[in-house]
Design a protein around this motif. Structure first.
Motif, PDB file in Angstrom:
ATOM      1  N   ILE A  59       5.834  42.340   3.201  1.00 27.37           N
ATOM      2  CA  ILE A  59       7.144  41.853   2.913  1.00 27.37           C
ATOM      3  C   ILE A  59       8.027  43.002   2.410  1.00 27.37           C
ATOM      4  O   ILE A  59       9.198  43.208   2.695  1.00 27.37           O
ATOM      5  N   GLN A  60       7.386  43.316   0.952  1.00 28.70           N
ATOM      6  CA  GLN A  60       8.106  44.464   0.361  1.00 28.70           C
ATOM      7  C   GLN A  60       8.265  45.901   1.284  1.00 28.70           C
ATOM      8  O   GLN A  60       9.247  46.369   1.235  1.00 28.70           O
ATOM      9  N   GLU A  61       7.293  46.142   2.190  1.00 23.66           N
ATOM     10  CA  GLU A  61       7.429  47.264   2.878  1.00 23.66           C
ATOM     11  C   GLU A  61       8.518  46.983   3.943  1.00 23.66           C
ATOM     12  O   GLU A  61       9.114  48.133   4.669  1.00 23.66           O
ATOM     13  N   ASN A  62       8.730  45.630   4.415  1.00 26.58           N
ATOM     14  CA  ASN A  62       9.557  45.450   5.408  1.00 26.58           C
ATOM     15  C   ASN A  62      10.929  44.553   5.040  1.00 26.58           C
ATOM     16  O   ASN A  62      11.375  43.786   5.722  1.00 26.58           O
ATOM     17  N   ALA A  63      11.438  44.870   3.867  1.00 30.25           N
ATOM     18  CA  ALA A  63      12.448  44.051   3.139  1.00 30.25           C
ATOM     19  C   ALA A  63      13.579  44.060   4.021  1.00 30.25           C
ATOM     20  O   ALA A  63      14.380  43.098   4.242  1.00 30.25           O
ATOM     21  N   GLU A  64      13.953  45.269   4.475  1.00 31.65           N
ATOM     22  CA  GLU A  64      15.010  45.365   5.137  1.00 31.65           C
ATOM     23  C   GLU A  64      15.191  44.628   6.493  1.00 31.65           C
ATOM     24  O   GLU A  64      16.042  43.795   6.930  1.00 31.65           O
ATOM     25  N   GLU A  65      14.060  44.669   7.198  1.00 33.10           N
ATOM     26  CA  GLU A  65      13.788  43.944   8.484  1.00 33.10           C
ATOM     27  C   GLU A  65      13.993  42.632   8.326  1.00 33.10           C
ATOM     28  O   GLU A  65      14.526  41.540   9.152  1.00 33.10           O
ATOM     29  N   VAL A  66      13.233  41.963   7.262  1.00 37.32           N
ATOM     30  CA  VAL A  66      13.307  40.526   7.162  1.00 37.32           C
ATOM     31  C   VAL A  66      14.591  39.961   6.769  1.00 37.32           C
ATOM     32  O   VAL A  66      15.053  39.062   7.120  1.00 37.32           O
ATOM     33  N   THR A  67      15.485  40.869   5.880  1.00 38.26           N
ATOM     34  CA  THR A  67      16.818  40.485   5.311  1.00 38.26           C
ATOM     35  C   THR A  67      17.534  40.393   6.735  1.00 38.26           C
ATOM     36  O   THR A  67      18.419  39.661   7.142  1.00 38.26           O
ATOM     37  N   TYR A  68      17.525  41.604   7.550  1.00 38.62           N
ATOM     38  CA  TYR A  68      18.414  41.726   8.910  1.00 38.62           C
ATOM     39  C   TYR A  68      18.184  40.691   9.711  1.00 38.62           C
ATOM     40  O   TYR A  68      19.272  40.172  10.271  1.00 38.62           O
ATOM     41  N   ARG A  69      16.924  40.401   9.921  1.00 40.02           N
ATOM     42  CA  ARG A  69      16.719  39.094  10.817  1.00 40.02           C
ATOM     43  C   ARG A  69      17.142  37.588  10.399  1.00 40.02           C
ATOM     44  O   ARG A  69      16.891  36.574  10.976  1.00 40.02           O
ATOM     45  N   GLY A  70      17.333  37.639   9.114  1.00 37.08           N
ATOM     46  CA  GLY A  70      17.844  36.237   8.481  1.00 37.08           C
ATOM     47  C   GLY A  70      16.648  35.377   7.946  1.00 37.08           C
ATOM     48  O   GLY A  70      17.020  34.067   7.965  1.00 37.08           O
ATOM     49  N   VAL A  71      15.438  35.753   8.094  1.00 31.74           N
ATOM     50  CA  VAL A  71      14.427  34.832   7.712  1.00 31.74           C
ATOM     51  C   VAL A  71      14.282  34.796   6.027  1.00 31.74           C
ATOM     52  O   VAL A  71      14.303  35.941   5.710  1.00 31.74           O
ATOM     53  N   SER A  72      13.983  33.660   5.687  1.00 28.31           N
ATOM     54  CA  SER A  72      13.788  33.592   4.273  1.00 28.31           C
ATOM     55  C   SER A  72      12.537  34.230   4.097  1.00 28.31           C
ATOM     56  O   SER A  72      11.461  34.106   4.675  1.00 28.31           O
ATOM     57  N   LEU A  73      12.448  34.507   2.664  1.00 28.83           N
ATOM     58  CA  LEU A  73      11.260  35.369   2.185  1.00 28.83           C
ATOM     59  C   LEU A  73       9.961  34.231   2.236  1.00 28.83           C
ATOM     60  O   LEU A  73       8.909  34.698   2.726  1.00 28.83           O
ATOM     61  N   HIS A  74      10.397  33.000   1.821  1.00 23.31           N
ATOM     62  CA  HIS A  74       9.090  31.686   2.025  1.00 23.31           C
ATOM     63  C   HIS A  74       8.740  31.858   3.346  1.00 23.31           C
ATOM     64  O   HIS A  74       7.443  31.839   3.528  1.00 23.31           O
ATOM     65  N   LYS A  75       9.586  31.614   4.474  1.00 24.17           N
ATOM     66  CA  LYS A  75       9.088  31.496   5.742  1.00 24.17           C
ATOM     67  C   LYS A  75       8.566  32.792   6.356  1.00 24.17           C
ATOM     68  O   LYS A  75       7.485  32.765   6.717  1.00 24.17           O
ATOM     69  N   ALA A  76       9.067  34.018   5.777  1.00 23.99           N
ATOM     70  CA  ALA A  76       8.354  35.363   6.210  1.00 23.99           C
ATOM     71  C   ALA A  76       7.077  35.566   5.732  1.00 23.99           C
ATOM     72  O   ALA A  76       6.036  35.826   6.508  1.00 23.99           O
TER      73      ALA A  76
END
Length: 192
Positions: A59-76
């Motif tokens: 998640i840390q390495e792909n934080a921008e992608e997770v944020t861009y896709r609008g996925v909550s950190l918990h779900k990711a």
């Protein structure tokens, strides 16, 4: 010898003591039986912890992608952890006291009992498995009681101490340890 996880030790001892006291299991070496259960629980705990750490790293390495896709950190985190578990052949993840995990671990402990030459059993497999699951439930209930008591102690301070702060965590650990000692679940640590 490495310091043992207190609740895993408590759980392993509870399971073994319950099975031995009811004479569902007869062990040549009761302490060795407790240690085998602890090791089984500890190995699962470590595998779970490694999954969580790996998921967090991804998640840390792909934080921008997770944020861009609008996925909550918990779900990711959950999705990544599930994918990693599947890749590693881990069939059940989650808290050791969840229904799925306790049933899974009860099955592993039952297999230990059925295959270990130093152990004999006097009851049907279902009875033994149910006793193991019941031990999980009792320790989970105890854990919840202690957590509630500790939170009440922290809340009783004259000034508010906010959860998540370093002070709150320090008090939580201290009061938790005091509760365990007060209930006779662990020995007080002595200074060397």
């Amino acid at each position: 010898m490495a310091k043992k996880n207190r609740f895993l030790k408590l759980l392993a001892d509870k399971i073994a003591d319950d099975l031995l006291s009811k004479e569902y299991v007869i062990a040549d070496d009761p302490e060795g039986f407790k240690e085998k259960i602890y090791q089984l629980l500890y190995e699962d705990y470590i595998a779970e912890k490694e999954l969580e750490e790996e998921a967090e790293r991804i998640i840390q390495e792909n934080a921008e992608e997770v944020t861009y896709r609008g996925v909550s950190l918990h779900k990711a985190r959950k999705l990544i952890k599930e994918k990693l578990a599947k890749e590693r052949g881990i069939s059940v993840t989650g808290s050791i006291f969840s229904r799925d995990k306790s049933n899974y671990l009860a099955g592993k402990i039952l297999r230990l009992i059925l295959t270990d030459d130093e152990l004999d059993y006097t009851e049907e497999r279902g009875v033994i498995r149910n006793a193991i699951v019941h031990s999980f439930e009792e320790v989970a209930k105890l854990r919840k009681e202690i957590d509630q008591k500790v939170r009440e102690k922290i809340a009783s301070h004259s000034r508010p101490i906010y959860e998540g702060t370093p002070e709150w965590f320090a008090l939580y650990r201290r009061y938790y340890n005091e509760e365990l000692i007060e209930r006779g679940l662990v020995e007080p640590e002595t200074e060397v």
